[in-house]
Design a protein around this motif. Structure first.
Motif, short mmCIF file in Angstrom:
data_model
loop_
_atom_site.label_atom_id
_atom_site.label_comp_id
_atom_site.label_asym_id
_atom_site.label_seq_id
_atom_site.Cartn_x
_atom_site.Cartn_y
_atom_site.Cartn_z
N ALA A 54 -25.64 -104.77 1.08
CA ALA A 54 -26.69 -105.43 0.30
C ALA A 54 -27.58 -104.40 -0.39
O ALA A 54 -27.96 -104.57 -1.55
N ILE A 55 -27.91 -103.34 0.31
CA ILE A 55 -28.72 -102.27 -0.27
C ILE A 55 -27.94 -101.59 -1.39
O ILE A 55 -28.47 -101.36 -2.48
N GLU A 56 -26.67 -101.30 -1.13
CA GLU A 56 -25.84 -100.58 -2.09
C GLU A 56 -25.69 -101.32 -3.42
O GLU A 56 -25.74 -100.70 -4.48
N ILE A 57 -25.54 -102.64 -3.38
CA ILE A 57 -25.35 -103.38 -4.64
C ILE A 57 -26.61 -104.12 -5.08
O ILE A 57 -26.56 -104.89 -6.03
N ASN A 58 -27.72 -103.88 -4.39
CA ASN A 58 -28.97 -104.57 -4.70
C ASN A 58 -28.76 -106.10 -4.69
O ASN A 58 -29.08 -106.80 -5.65
N ALA A 59 -28.21 -106.58 -3.59
CA ALA A 59 -27.82 -107.99 -3.47
C ALA A 59 -29.03 -108.92 -3.45
O ALA A 59 -30.10 -108.57 -2.96
N ASP A 60 -28.78 -110.10 -3.96
CA ASP A 60 -29.77 -111.17 -3.93
C ASP A 60 -29.61 -112.05 -2.70
O ASP A 60 -30.54 -112.74 -2.30
N LYS A 81 -33.50 -107.13 11.18
CA LYS A 81 -32.85 -105.91 10.70
C LYS A 81 -32.92 -105.82 9.17
O LYS A 81 -33.06 -104.73 8.62
N CYS A 82 -32.81 -106.96 8.50
CA CYS A 82 -32.94 -106.96 7.04
C CYS A 82 -34.34 -106.51 6.64
O CYS A 82 -34.51 -105.69 5.74
N ILE A 83 -35.34 -107.03 7.31
CA ILE A 83 -36.74 -106.67 7.01
C ILE A 83 -36.95 -105.17 7.24
O ILE A 83 -37.53 -104.49 6.40
N GLY A 86 -35.84 -103.05 4.46
CA GLY A 86 -36.47 -103.27 3.16
C GLY A 86 -35.94 -104.48 2.41
O GLY A 86 -36.21 -104.64 1.22
N LEU A 87 -35.22 -105.34 3.09
CA LEU A 87 -34.65 -106.54 2.46
C LEU A 87 -35.38 -107.80 2.91
O LEU A 87 -34.78 -108.81 3.26
N ASP A 89 -36.99 -110.11 1.39
CA ASP A 89 -36.86 -111.35 0.62
C ASP A 89 -35.42 -111.77 0.35
O ASP A 89 -35.19 -112.73 -0.38
N ILE A 90 -34.45 -111.07 0.92
CA ILE A 90 -33.06 -111.42 0.65
C ILE A 90 -32.75 -112.81 1.20
O ILE A 90 -33.26 -113.20 2.25
N ILE A 91 -31.98 -113.58 0.47
CA ILE A 91 -31.58 -114.90 0.91
C ILE A 91 -30.43 -114.74 1.91
O ILE A 91 -29.47 -114.02 1.65
N LEU A 92 -30.55 -115.41 3.05
CA LEU A 92 -29.51 -115.38 4.07
C LEU A 92 -28.92 -116.78 4.25
O LEU A 92 -29.65 -117.74 4.51
N TYR A 93 -27.61 -116.87 4.09
CA TYR A 93 -26.87 -118.11 4.33
C TYR A 93 -25.90 -117.86 5.47
O TYR A 93 -25.36 -116.76 5.60
N VAL A 94 -25.64 -118.90 6.25
CA VAL A 94 -24.62 -118.84 7.29
C VAL A 94 -23.84 -120.14 7.25
O VAL A 94 -24.39 -121.20 6.95
N GLY A 95 -22.54 -120.04 7.49
CA GLY A 95 -21.73 -121.25 7.48
C GLY A 95 -20.45 -121.10 8.27
O GLY A 95 -20.07 -120.00 8.66
N GLY A 96 -19.80 -122.23 8.48
CA GLY A 96 -18.56 -122.28 9.24
C GLY A 96 -18.78 -123.02 10.54
O GLY A 96 -19.69 -123.83 10.67
N THR A 97 -17.95 -122.74 11.50
CA THR A 97 -18.11 -123.30 12.84
C THR A 97 -18.99 -122.33 13.59
O THR A 97 -18.52 -121.52 14.38
#
Length: 144
Positions: A54-60, A81-83, A86-87, A89-97
């Motif tokens: 996420a840091i490498e590609i400046n992910a949203d 860990k994201c905070i 330095g991330l 405000d990054i949006i975090l999604y999770v899905g699946g079982t």
């Protein structure tokens, strides 16, 4: 889905010891077709690898997949860990079982609540389509 550049990027992968990849491939194609830059990390991905990408590609956003029922354990502490990285405000999604299948069927609201308390913005059931996730992320990013 039409291809157009949206100038947004996402990191996609399967967290922890989970080795499934089909959902990730579907998400990768869907998000690329929707115009996103995608870093697809594959399977058996540790939390830190998601963060580094996420840091490498400046992910949203980071999209975490889990199909083997241990997502609650694998995702614990991820927002923190994201905070720290330095991330904040990054949006975090999770899905699946994301939890044991019997637990999901009986108590989806509780599972969703637990992931939200861990800092995930959205929690998707295994039946959610990749197109629905892409549409939701565009809305969350204000580009729908």
């Amino acid at each position: 889905m039409e291809k157009r550049k949206v100038n947004k990027s996402v990191v996609i992968g399967t967290i922890g010891a989970d080795a499934h990849m089909i959902g990730g491939w579907v998400l990768q194609k869907t998000f690329k077709d929707a115009g996103f830059t995608v870093a697809f990390l594959g399977a058996v991905v540790p939390q830190q690898e998601f963060i580094n990408a996420a840091i490498e590609i400046n992910a949203d956003a980071i999209l975490v997949s889990s199909m083997y029922g241990m997502g609650l354990l694998d995702c614990e502490g991820f927002r923190g860990k994201c905070i720290e990285a330095g991330l904040k405000d990054i949006i975090l999604y999770v899905g699946g079982t994301v939890a044991a299948p019997l637990e999901l069927d009986k108590n989806w609201p509780e599972i969703e609540r637990r992931f939200r308390e861990m800092g995930f913005n959205r929690v998707f059931r295994v039946s959610t389509t990749a197109a629905e996730v892409a549409k939701t992320l565009k809305e969350d990013l204000g580009i729908a």
